[in-house]
Design an enzyme around this catalytic site. Sequence first.
Site: not given
Ligand code: IPM
Ligand code: MG
Length: 361
Positions: A146, A195, A227, A251, A255
């Site tokens: 990032y 990884k 993975d 990230d 999710d």
């Molecule tokens: C998160 C989001 C952010 C990230 C985006 C919006 C830049 O996906 O907070 O997980 O990737 O960190």
């Molecule tokens: Mg995210």
Amino acid sequence: MELNIACIPGDGIGPEIINEAKKVLDAVSIKYGHKINYDTILLGGASIDAYGIPLTDETIMKAKAAGAVLMGSIGGDANTSPWYQLPPAKRPEAGLLGIRKALNLFANLRPAVLYQELEDACPLKKEIIENGFDIMIMRELTGGLYFGERSTTTENGIRKAVDTLTYDENEIKRIAVKAFDIALKRNKKVTSVDKANVLDSSRLWRSVVDEVAADYPEVRCEHMLVDNCAMQLVRNPGQFDVVLTENMFGDILSDEASMVTGSIGMLASASLNESKFGLYEPSHGSAPDIAGMDIANPIATVLSASMMLRFTFDLDQEADEIENAVRSALQDGYRTKDIMSEGNQLVGCSGMGDILAGYIK
Ligand code: IPM
Ligand code: MG
């Protein structure tokens, strides 16, 4: 106690869910005799609309001056919003990355909890979630891909783009220490995800984590390839306690972990620096498609406010009070649209806020 909170309502459903979190915080402050001062600040699309850029020095200054930051969510629909006609560095997300870096919020805590009352919403088979799960993803937030050097060029007519993944041992160590400290207060297990079979940065990650682990003999430490971890999260989520990982892997895995709970509208998050300062926000996005309709689920933001009371202000009892209110609302059958199921009572965003505040009397 006097609490100075910088509030970022943000975009999409952000302003609505922040309102409800404030309702609940106000109920807590009345009950426990605290005084809360809110300072509303702009970030993301709201800041672009006002100033043409997603993050201003004023926002950084006001955030730094506060005890903690409570945020709704930022960003819009990338296909339709004019914010996405801007160059990448001026889009809403750049504001979020900028404030993380400016406030040195390197430790991102993302709990993924299976609520018993919402088990039906979990997409995994009954036998997999029999014993429930309660995972704390600890994502490194200010390094890695990032924030590495990047470029897009054209060489001899061929377009080329480069992103770089860099970590130094200090960046790894400070997040690892936080992860082990938190594991001590939970089930005393850290799964460090990398990884290391391919990446140098992961091999360094692994060895620094091992060094930190040596200082925590009571915590079990294991390493897992990313993975495999993605697989294990859907195969046997109950095996995890604290999952420690770098920015990009975190990230993606966070999710995935939130999706397997089946109730992303319920999940909070905290981003912390070395001290007790933090930015607290729901794990979900700004959901521009349902903005202003009073149907968003404010619980993730309410629970983020509870994390703020616990981690920044050391108000454990008040934080418990909020978590209990959420549990009571679920047990009494109140549901927003995203978690609605037969036999329960559908309520709107503000209705849910009123109900939660109502339990805190
Ligand atoms: C998160 C989001 C952010 C990230 C985006 C919006 C830049 O996906 O907070 O997980 O990737 O960190
Ligand atoms: Mg995210």
